[in-house]
Design a protein around this motif. Structure first.
Motif, PDB file in Angstrom:
ATOM      1  N   GLY A 144     -65.438 -14.267  -7.127  1.00 51.35           N
ATOM      2  CA  GLY A 144     -65.855 -13.123  -6.330  1.00 51.35           C
ATOM      3  C   GLY A 144     -64.789 -12.054  -6.344  1.00 51.35           C
ATOM      4  O   GLY A 144     -64.035 -11.918  -7.309  1.00 51.35           O
ATOM      5  N   THR A 145     -64.675 -11.320  -5.253  1.00 50.37           N
ATOM      6  CA  THR A 145     -63.778 -10.172  -5.159  1.00 50.37           C
ATOM      7  C   THR A 145     -62.870 -10.334  -3.946  1.00 50.37           C
ATOM      8  O   THR A 145     -63.349 -10.624  -2.847  1.00 50.37           O
ATOM      9  N   LEU A 146     -61.569 -10.125  -4.143  1.00 46.99           N
ATOM     10  CA  LEU A 146     -60.595 -10.268  -3.072  1.00 46.99           C
ATOM     11  C   LEU A 146     -60.403  -8.949  -2.337  1.00 46.99           C
ATOM     12  O   LEU A 146     -60.516  -7.862  -2.921  1.00 46.99           O
ATOM     13  N   GLY A 147     -60.081  -9.065  -1.049  1.00 46.62           N
ATOM     14  CA  GLY A 147     -59.799  -7.894  -0.236  1.00 46.62           C
ATOM     15  C   GLY A 147     -58.838  -8.245   0.884  1.00 46.62           C
ATOM     16  O   GLY A 147     -58.285  -9.349   0.933  1.00 46.62           O
ATOM     17  N   MET A 148     -58.676  -7.330   1.816  1.00 46.37           N
ATOM     18  CA  MET A 148     -57.685  -7.518   2.876  1.00 46.37           C
ATOM     19  C   MET A 148     -58.136  -6.765   4.128  1.00 46.37           C
ATOM     20  O   MET A 148     -59.053  -5.932   4.074  1.00 46.37           O
ATOM     21  N   ASP A 149     -57.488  -7.038   5.260  1.00 49.51           N
ATOM     22  CA  ASP A 149     -57.688  -6.212   6.439  1.00 49.51           C
ATOM     23  C   ASP A 149     -56.355  -6.031   7.127  1.00 49.51           C
ATOM     24  O   ASP A 149     -55.494  -6.904   7.101  1.00 49.51           O
ATOM     25  N   VAL A 150     -56.159  -4.871   7.720  1.00 48.17           N
ATOM     26  CA  VAL A 150     -54.875  -4.506   8.300  1.00 48.17           C
ATOM     27  C   VAL A 150     -55.072  -3.842   9.647  1.00 48.17           C
ATOM     28  O   VAL A 150     -56.169  -3.398   9.998  1.00 48.17           O
ATOM     29  N   SER A 151     -53.966  -3.757  10.385  1.00 46.26           N
ATOM     30  CA  SER A 151     -53.947  -3.069  11.669  1.00 46.26           C
ATOM     31  C   SER A 151     -52.593  -2.395  11.801  1.00 46.26           C
ATOM     32  O   SER A 151     -51.828  -2.315  10.837  1.00 46.26           O
ATOM     33  N   SER A 152     -52.248  -1.967  12.992  1.00 50.59           N
ATOM     34  CA  SER A 152     -50.985  -1.249  13.168  1.00 50.59           C
ATOM     35  C   SER A 152     -49.771  -2.127  12.887  1.00 50.59           C
ATOM     36  O   SER A 152     -48.686  -1.618  12.637  1.00 50.59           O
ATOM     37  N   HIS A 153     -49.948  -3.438  12.907  1.00 47.25           N
ATOM     38  CA  HIS A 153     -48.817  -4.328  12.607  1.00 47.25           C
ATOM     39  C   HIS A 153     -48.302  -4.144  11.189  1.00 47.25           C
ATOM     40  O   HIS A 153     -47.143  -4.392  10.909  1.00 47.25           O
ATOM     41  N   GLN A 154     -49.170  -3.712  10.292  1.00 41.29           N
ATOM     42  CA  GLN A 154     -48.743  -3.528   8.909  1.00 41.29           C
ATOM     43  C   GLN A 154     -48.155  -2.137   8.680  1.00 41.29           C
ATOM     44  O   GLN A 154     -47.647  -1.864   7.596  1.00 41.29           O
ATOM     45  N   GLN A 155     -48.249  -1.282   9.676  1.00 39.30           N
ATOM     46  CA  GLN A 155     -47.698   0.068   9.591  1.00 39.30           C
ATOM     47  C   GLN A 155     -48.192   0.754   8.310  1.00 39.30           C
ATOM     48  O   GLN A 155     -49.369   0.718   7.997  1.00 39.30           O
ATOM     49  N   ASN A 156     -47.314   1.390   7.570  1.00 41.34           N
ATOM     50  CA  ASN A 156     -47.710   2.072   6.341  1.00 41.34           C
ATOM     51  C   ASN A 156     -47.760   1.070   5.197  1.00 41.34           C
ATOM     52  O   ASN A 156     -46.749   0.458   4.841  1.00 41.34           O
ATOM     53  N   VAL A 157     -48.919   0.882   4.612  1.00 40.96           N
ATOM     54  CA  VAL A 157     -49.134  -0.128   3.590  1.00 40.96           C
ATOM     55  C   VAL A 157     -48.986   0.478   2.198  1.00 40.96           C
ATOM     56  O   VAL A 157     -49.417   1.610   1.945  1.00 40.96           O
ATOM     57  N   ASP A 158     -48.384  -0.273   1.288  1.00 40.76           N
ATOM     58  CA  ASP A 158     -48.273   0.140  -0.116  1.00 40.76           C
ATOM     59  C   ASP A 158     -49.589  -0.223  -0.810  1.00 40.76           C
ATOM     60  O   ASP A 158     -49.746  -1.297  -1.379  1.00 40.76           O
ATOM     61  N   TRP A 159     -50.534   0.687  -0.767  1.00 37.76           N
ATOM     62  CA  TRP A 159     -51.879   0.386  -1.251  1.00 37.76           C
ATOM     63  C   TRP A 159     -51.940   0.246  -2.767  1.00 37.76           C
ATOM     64  O   TRP A 159     -52.716  -0.550  -3.293  1.00 37.76           O
ATOM     65  N   ALA A 160     -51.130   1.018  -3.484  1.00 37.92           N
ATOM     66  CA  ALA A 160     -51.136   0.900  -4.943  1.00 37.92           C
ATOM     67  C   ALA A 160     -50.720  -0.492  -5.384  1.00 37.92           C
ATOM     68  O   ALA A 160     -51.312  -1.088  -6.307  1.00 37.92           O
TER      69      ALA A 160
END
Length: 648
Positions: A144-160
């Motif tokens: 299938g396909t992998l993904g993620m979920d985030v909130s303020s705990h991750q602050q600024n995420v390195d999306w690339a």
């Protein structure tokens, strides 16, 4: 999506509604709460009129938003599931130290990661721009396909970097209740889209502070809106374990009817505002306990279950649409799995009529056909035969795959029983059972052992061995420490394999087969009978001793067991016949010629006879008392005793 727990929890626990755990839930046993969260008094906030209709509910003040998702360890919803009742589909092993699939291990880093559901340890800050979880899990679902979920705990995420590592979609926490917005929402929501991911927003529900309609409006006004651009997932309603002790129990002190109505209010309002229904995020144990309603089964389901397989599904749904399988990697926050291709995911995102497990819902037949072809390629681990199918990555599938010819082809598909037991039948007359604690083992389908196990799964709790020959029986051992033993003549009987009777029988070479289960005789006495005229009797004070089933000693003992207690010796052969002694001191002497008679094993008459049995021979009567004289008749004389003369 995370739940609040007390600050006293260990640093390994996860941080509230931290969802990336966004999607994460917490333990219901909450003991203390920071003062700011107690703003509504515990008694006032927790008070709910259980008889009130949804429209009649009054709401409690909101918690202090300044402390939401800050310095409050929490536990993920999937972790809560794993630590609770049976949660895993076949093959799941606790991922605490090793992530496994069907018993195949993948070594995990020993470093402790900071997933979306984890708060930093004291004095430790989250590194800005994180994309991969520290010490991330080595295992991810496939097909299938992998993904993620985030909130303020991750602050600024390195999306690339997250995209390069394999993440193709993200859910970002937007709001909670009607009182909190994620200060990092813009960087996380826009950054995930700019990296090429399909993304969506989620809302952490707090049903005690405002209505479902009010919270749906707040969500849409603060990032939860939806557009049909193929890049925006439907808004996600995170409804789960109550993180705030001030609002009562894990269900917010609300009834299933009230929570069902609250959820319906949110769903209908969100649909009216955006043109489509939201997805629902929850955990099976919470939903089953607090809501239970099957009426939302048409909505796509985002299910939390931290394991290598999914586990039980909430009422109304037939599976999951997104699975949150861990908060320990591969990505920061919680890691998720979508059981389709990226094209499928885009269809789900774009189609306002998408429903549970039918994302295209007839909108784009060509895309649906292409997605089906993609899934067929990805499902190479699923073996399909004329009689059924099996996934060789699961515990049962992996076990079967090692010896296919022995079991035959699968019949139907794997199914769940109770107490965390999963099963699948096969054409060669075998059924394979699996539990998280003991893995996979087989029984002959509908045989005596199989029927016994299925008759009380809650008691036996799974298998620890296969069906096998043991001495003159066919047997299997159960997770609760008991075993079932079958013979053609006497059927199936249960033995406590942790008990003294079993140990004594085994020490005797397992001679004979059980003809009864263990039987409680009262007064702390247990007996079990075997072929070969053997009965074992046990008590905590005397241990286990053997008697001749159906003999004179056996019948006398059953008649007088309350007064005599358990035997303290085995039934033993003597020069005149046989004898046995009991806890009370009573001794029975038996001979073929005269039968069985009683004497005081601590008395002078018995002791004198023991030394002179050749002279007196077998007993011919019970020890008796007349006019100050104790006496007992024997084959060649009478032994008498008085306090003045002693033996004569």
């Amino acid at each position: 999506m995370k739940k609040l727990q007390t600050a006293a929890r260990s640093a390994a626990a996860r941080s509230i509604m931290a969802s990336a755990g966004a999607l994460s839930l917490v333990a219901a046993s909450l003991t203390s709460v920071p003062a700011a969260f107690a703003a509504p008094s515990a008694s006032a906030a927790a008070e709910v009129n259980l008889g009130a209709s949804y429209e009649e509910l009054s709401y409690a003040p909101a918690p202090d938003a300044s402390l939401v998702e800050r310095s409050n360890p929490a536990m993920g919803a999937g972790e809560r599931e794993r630590l609770g009742t049976a949660n895993a589909r076949t093959g799941a092993i606790s991922p605490a130290s090793t992530a496994t699939l069907s018993g195949i291990s993948a070594t995990q880093s020993s470093a402790q990661g900071l997933g979306a559901g984890r708060a930093p340890a004291a004095g430790q800050a989250l590194a800005p721009g994180q994309a991969l979880a520290q010490g991330r899990s080595a295992w991810t679902p496939s097909g299938g396909t992998l993904g993620m979920d985030v909130s303020s705990h991750q602050q600024n995420v390195d999306w690339a970097s997250a995209y390069a590592a394999g993440s193709r979609f993200a859910y970002v926490k937007a709001t909670e209740g009607g009182y909190y917005t994620n200060p990092y929402f813009g960087q996380q929501y826009n950054g995930s889209a700019e990296s090429g991911m399909v993304r969506g927003a989620y809302h952490f529900a707090n049903p005690r502070t405002s209505s479902g309609a009010d919270q749906a409006r707040y969500f849409v006004q603060n990032g939860g809106a939806w557009t049909a651009d193929g890049k925006t997932l439907p808004g996600l309603l995170d409804i789960e374990f109550n993180p705030y002790p001030a609002y009562g129990n894990t269900c917010y002190n609300m009834t299933p009817a009230q929570l069902t109505a609250w959820t319906r209010d949110f769903v209908d309002t969100y649909r009216s505002l955006t043109g489509r229904a939201p997805m629902v995020y929850t955990a099976t144990s919470w939903w089953s306990h607090c809501v239970g309603s099957p009426q939302f089964g048409a909505l796509p389901l985002h299910l939390a279950s931290y394991s290598t397989v999914v586990g039980a599904i909430p009422a109304g749904w037939s599976g999951y649409d997104i699975w949150q399988f861990t908060d320990s990697g591969p990505f920061v926050g919680d890691s998720n799995f979508f059981p389709g291709t990226v094209n499928d995911l885009k269809v789900l995102a774009k189609n306002p009529n998408a429903v549970h497990r039918n994302w295209s819902n007839g909108q784009d037949r060509a895309a649906e056909d292409r997605s089906a072809e993609d899934r067929a390629v990805q499902d190479s681990n699923v073996v399909t035969t004329a009689t059924g199918s099996i996934d060789i990555r699961t515990g049962i599938g992996n076990f079967w795959n090692k010896n296919r010819s022995f079991y035959g082809n699968p019949i139907g598909t794997e199914y769940t029983l109770t107490n965390g037991v999963y099963a699948q039948k096969f054409t060669n007359g075998k059924t394979i059972y699996w539990t998280n604690s003991h893995g996979s083992h087989w029984l002959v389908t509908n045989g005596g052992l199989d029927q016994k196990f299925r008759s009380d799964i809650a008691r036996f709790r799974g298998l620890t061995t296969n069906e096998e020959t043991r001495s003159d029986t066919i047997a299997v051992s159960f997770a609760n420490g008991e075993g079932a033993y079958w013979s053609n003549a006497y059927g199936t009987h249960i033995i406590n394999e942790r008990g003294s009777i079993y140990a004594t029988w085994r020490a005797a070479g397992m001679r004979g087969v059980p003809t009864t289960d263990e039987q409680n005789l009262g007064n702390g006495l247990i007996k079990q009978e075997f072929t070969g005229s053997t009965t074992y009797v046990w008590s905590a004070q005397t241990g286990t001793h053997r008697m001749h089933t159906g003999g004179a000693f056996y019948h006398r003992f059953l008649q007088h067991r309350g007064a005599w207690g358990a035997p303290v010796t085995d039934e033993t052969v003597t020069s005149t016949g046989a004898q046995i002694q009991f806890a009370s001191g009573k001794v029975l002497l038996w001979s073929d010629a005269y039968g069985a008679y009683e004497t005081n094993g601590n008395g002078a008459i018995f002791k004198h006879w023991e030394k002179n049995s050749a002279r007196y021979g077998a007993a011919r009567g019970d020890e008796s008392y007349v006019n100050g004289v104790y006496y007992m008749d024997f084959e060649r004389g009478t032994i008498r005793w008085t306090a003045q003369r002693g033996i004569y």
